[in-house]
Design a protein around this motif. Structure first.
Motif, PDB file in Angstrom:
ATOM      1  N   GLN A  57      51.186 -51.609  19.462  1.00  0.00           N
ATOM      2  CA  GLN A  57      51.745 -50.260  19.589  1.00  0.00           C
ATOM      3  C   GLN A  57      53.198 -50.214  19.147  1.00  0.00           C
ATOM      4  O   GLN A  57      53.679 -49.185  18.668  1.00  0.00           O
ATOM      5  N   ALA A  58      53.898 -51.342  19.290  1.00  0.00           N
ATOM      6  CA  ALA A  58      55.311 -51.405  18.890  1.00  0.00           C
ATOM      7  C   ALA A  58      55.476 -51.790  17.421  1.00  0.00           C
ATOM      8  O   ALA A  58      56.594 -51.933  16.944  1.00  0.00           O
ATOM      9  N   GLY A  59      54.356 -51.966  16.707  1.00  0.00           N
ATOM     10  CA  GLY A  59      54.424 -52.299  15.287  1.00  0.00           C
ATOM     11  C   GLY A  59      54.683 -53.770  15.011  1.00  0.00           C
ATOM     12  O   GLY A  59      55.066 -54.132  13.899  1.00  0.00           O
ATOM     13  N   ILE A  60      54.466 -54.619  16.006  1.00  0.00           N
ATOM     14  CA  ILE A  60      54.691 -56.053  15.842  1.00  0.00           C
ATOM     15  C   ILE A  60      53.433 -56.687  15.259  1.00  0.00           C
ATOM     16  O   ILE A  60      52.329 -56.500  15.775  1.00  0.00           O
ATOM     17  N   ASP A  61      53.606 -57.426  14.185  1.00  0.00           N
ATOM     18  CA  ASP A  61      52.497 -58.109  13.527  1.00  0.00           C
ATOM     19  C   ASP A  61      52.236 -59.431  14.253  1.00  0.00           C
ATOM     20  O   ASP A  61      53.055 -60.341  14.202  1.00  0.00           O
ATOM     21  N   TRP A  62      51.107 -59.504  14.956  1.00  0.00           N
ATOM     22  CA  TRP A  62      50.728 -60.710  15.698  1.00  0.00           C
ATOM     23  C   TRP A  62      49.295 -61.036  15.311  1.00  0.00           C
ATOM     24  O   TRP A  62      48.438 -60.159  15.315  1.00  0.00           O
ATOM     25  N   PRO A  63      48.997 -62.289  14.968  1.00  0.00           N
ATOM     26  CA  PRO A  63      47.644 -62.628  14.538  1.00  0.00           C
ATOM     27  C   PRO A  63      46.626 -62.472  15.672  1.00  0.00           C
ATOM     28  O   PRO A  63      46.912 -62.807  16.820  1.00  0.00           O
ATOM     29  N   VAL A  64      45.468 -61.935  15.327  1.00  0.00           N
ATOM     30  CA  VAL A  64      44.393 -61.759  16.312  1.00  0.00           C
ATOM     31  C   VAL A  64      43.070 -61.705  15.563  1.00  0.00           C
ATOM     32  O   VAL A  64      43.033 -61.315  14.395  1.00  0.00           O
ATOM     33  N   SER A  65      42.004 -62.122  16.231  1.00  0.00           N
ATOM     34  CA  SER A  65      40.687 -62.045  15.613  1.00  0.00           C
ATOM     35  C   SER A  65      39.652 -61.514  16.605  1.00  0.00           C
ATOM     36  O   SER A  65      39.280 -60.367  16.541  1.00  0.00           O
ATOM     37  N   LEU A  96      48.963 -57.886  26.207  1.00  0.00           N
ATOM     38  CA  LEU A  96      50.204 -58.073  25.447  1.00  0.00           C
ATOM     39  C   LEU A  96      49.983 -57.725  23.984  1.00  0.00           C
ATOM     40  O   LEU A  96      50.838 -57.111  23.351  1.00  0.00           O
ATOM     41  N   PHE A  97      48.837 -58.111  23.438  1.00  0.00           N
ATOM     42  CA  PHE A  97      48.553 -57.796  22.037  1.00  0.00           C
ATOM     43  C   PHE A  97      48.558 -56.286  21.803  1.00  0.00           C
ATOM     44  O   PHE A  97      49.159 -55.798  20.848  1.00  0.00           O
ATOM     45  N   ALA A  98      47.907 -55.526  22.680  1.00  0.00           N
ATOM     46  CA  ALA A  98      47.872 -54.065  22.525  1.00  0.00           C
ATOM     47  C   ALA A  98      49.293 -53.498  22.569  1.00  0.00           C
ATOM     48  O   ALA A  98      49.636 -52.617  21.781  1.00  0.00           O
ATOM     49  N   ARG A 139      41.223 -68.103  19.862  1.00  0.00           N
ATOM     50  CA  ARG A 139      42.554 -68.689  19.968  1.00  0.00           C
ATOM     51  C   ARG A 139      43.494 -68.341  18.801  1.00  0.00           C
ATOM     52  O   ARG A 139      44.581 -68.883  18.688  1.00  0.00           O
ATOM     53  N   THR A 140      43.106 -67.414  17.960  1.00  0.00           N
ATOM     54  CA  THR A 140      43.953 -67.005  16.841  1.00  0.00           C
ATOM     55  C   THR A 140      45.298 -66.472  17.329  1.00  0.00           C
ATOM     56  O   THR A 140      46.329 -66.707  16.709  1.00  0.00           O
ATOM     57  N   CYS A 141      45.298 -65.795  18.458  1.00  0.00           N
ATOM     58  CA  CYS A 141      46.500 -65.120  18.953  1.00  0.00           C
ATOM     59  C   CYS A 141      47.390 -65.992  19.838  1.00  0.00           C
ATOM     60  O   CYS A 141      48.406 -65.518  20.345  1.00  0.00           O
ATOM     61  N   ILE A 142      47.044 -67.246  20.045  1.00  0.00           N
ATOM     62  CA  ILE A 142      47.758 -68.083  21.019  1.00  0.00           C
ATOM     63  C   ILE A 142      49.273 -68.050  20.813  1.00  0.00           C
ATOM     64  O   ILE A 142      49.771 -68.043  19.696  1.00  0.00           O
ATOM     65  N   GLY A 143      49.974 -67.953  21.909  1.00  0.00           N
ATOM     66  CA  GLY A 143      51.432 -67.967  21.914  1.00  0.00           C
ATOM     67  C   GLY A 143      51.900 -68.719  23.144  1.00  0.00           C
ATOM     68  O   GLY A 143      51.095 -69.076  24.009  1.00  0.00           O
ATOM     69  N   ARG A 144      53.183 -68.954  23.235  1.00  0.00           N
ATOM     70  CA  ARG A 144      53.730 -69.650  24.407  1.00  0.00           C
ATOM     71  C   ARG A 144      54.693 -68.730  25.126  1.00  0.00           C
ATOM     72  O   ARG A 144      55.592 -68.155  24.517  1.00  0.00           O
ATOM     73  N   LEU A 145      54.473 -68.590  26.423  1.00  0.00           N
ATOM     74  CA  LEU A 145      55.391 -67.800  27.237  1.00  0.00           C
ATOM     75  C   LEU A 145      56.641 -68.621  27.496  1.00  0.00           C
ATOM     76  O   LEU A 145      56.580 -69.695  28.077  1.00  0.00           O
ATOM     77  N   VAL A 146      57.764 -68.118  27.040  1.00  0.00           N
ATOM     78  CA  VAL A 146      59.053 -68.757  27.277  1.00  0.00           C
ATOM     79  C   VAL A 146      59.568 -68.309  28.642  1.00  0.00           C
ATOM     80  O   VAL A 146      60.188 -69.080  29.365  1.00  0.00           O
ATOM     81  N   GLU A 147      59.281 -67.058  28.979  1.00  0.00           N
ATOM     82  CA  GLU A 147      59.635 -66.492  30.276  1.00  0.00           C
ATOM     83  C   GLU A 147      58.521 -65.565  30.719  1.00  0.00           C
ATOM     84  O   GLU A 147      57.912 -64.885  29.903  1.00  0.00           O
ATOM     85  N   ARG A 160      49.423 -74.893  31.839  1.00  0.00           N
ATOM     86  CA  ARG A 160      50.588 -75.482  32.515  1.00  0.00           C
ATOM     87  C   ARG A 160      51.821 -75.427  31.623  1.00  0.00           C
ATOM     88  O   ARG A 160      52.936 -75.201  32.084  1.00  0.00           O
ATOM     89  N   ASP A 161      51.629 -75.621  30.312  1.00  0.00           N
ATOM     90  CA  ASP A 161      52.740 -75.632  29.357  1.00  0.00           C
ATOM     91  C   ASP A 161      53.159 -74.228  28.908  1.00  0.00           C
ATOM     92  O   ASP A 161      54.014 -74.091  28.045  1.00  0.00           O
ATOM     93  N   GLY A 162      52.520 -73.196  29.481  1.00  0.00           N
ATOM     94  CA  GLY A 162      52.946 -71.826  29.223  1.00  0.00           C
ATOM     95  C   GLY A 162      52.243 -71.104  28.092  1.00  0.00           C
ATOM     96  O   GLY A 162      52.662 -70.014  27.708  1.00  0.00           O
ATOM     97  N   TYR A 163      51.196 -71.694  27.553  1.00  0.00           N
ATOM     98  CA  TYR A 163      50.486 -71.009  26.474  1.00  0.00           C
ATOM     99  C   TYR A 163      49.637 -69.878  27.038  1.00  0.00           C
ATOM    100  O   TYR A 163      49.167 -69.934  28.177  1.00  0.00           O
ATOM    101  N   CYS A 164      49.468 -68.839  26.241  1.00  0.00           N
ATOM    102  CA  CYS A 164      48.651 -67.706  26.663  1.00  0.00           C
ATOM    103  C   CYS A 164      47.916 -67.130  25.463  1.00  0.00           C
ATOM    104  O   CYS A 164      48.226 -67.439  24.314  1.00  0.00           O
ATOM    105  N   LEU A 165      46.953 -66.293  25.754  1.00  0.00           N
ATOM    106  CA  LEU A 165      46.185 -65.590  24.731  1.00  0.00           C
ATOM    107  C   LEU A 165      46.505 -64.100  24.868  1.00  0.00           C
ATOM    108  O   LEU A 165      45.935 -63.407  25.717  1.00  0.00           O
ATOM    109  N   PRO A 166      47.451 -63.602  24.075  1.00  0.00           N
ATOM    110  CA  PRO A 166      47.897 -62.216  24.213  1.00  0.00           C
ATOM    111  C   PRO A 166      46.804 -61.167  24.086  1.00  0.00           C
ATOM    112  O   PRO A 166      46.959 -60.062  24.612  1.00  0.00           O
ATOM    113  N   CYS A 167      45.694 -61.488  23.435  1.00  0.00           N
ATOM    114  CA  CYS A 167      44.641 -60.480  23.267  1.00  0.00           C
ATOM    115  C   CYS A 167      44.007 -60.096  24.601  1.00  0.00           C
ATOM    116  O   CYS A 167      43.452 -59.005  24.717  1.00  0.00           O
ATOM    117  N   ILE A 168      44.105 -60.964  25.610  1.00  0.00           N
ATOM    118  CA  ILE A 168      43.508 -60.674  26.912  1.00  0.00           C
ATOM    119  C   ILE A 168      44.482 -60.876  28.076  1.00  0.00           C
ATOM    120  O   ILE A 168      44.099 -60.742  29.231  1.00  0.00           O
TER     121      ILE A 168
END
Length: 98
Positions: A37-45, A31-33, A52-60, A78-86
């Motif tokens: 590519q779409a020019g979205i600024d998302w934190p990553v390390s 997801l991070f890649a 866990r710098t990139c952690i986000g929550r999947l709403v859907e 379980r609460d929908g969190y994910c790590l977009p870098c992987i």
């Protein structure tokens, strides 16, 4: 066995809930890649699922990981969190910054 070059991986729709920004999310990349590519600024390390710098929550939607246990607790998963870098999308997704 060779892969049929005409058979491309599916491309899903991604959306950042906070901004409404949409992006193409191919099933064969993180997801991070896709966001980058779409020019979205998302934190990553680290880009390997440990910092866990990139952690986000999947709403859907749902994601898959290439590693057996990314740096998330059972409760976070379980609460929908994910790590977009992987995390790779398994369908259309909506993600929220934490």
């Amino acid at each position: 066995m060779t892969r049929d070059s005409s058979q491309q991986p599916p491309v899903f729709k991604g959306k950042v809930q906070d901004t409404g920004t949409t992006f193409a999310a191919p099933a064969d990349q993180s997801l991070f890649a896709s966001m980058r590519q779409a020019g979205i600024d998302w934190p990553v390390s680290c880009r390997n699922g440990t910092c866990r710098t990139c952690i986000g929550r999947l709403v859907e939607g749902q994601v898959a990981y290439d590693i057996p246990w990314p740096g998330l607790s059972l409760e976070e998963k379980r609460d929908g969190y994910c790590l977009p870098c992987i995390a790779r999308p398994m369908g259309d997704i909506v993600i929220q910054r934490t």
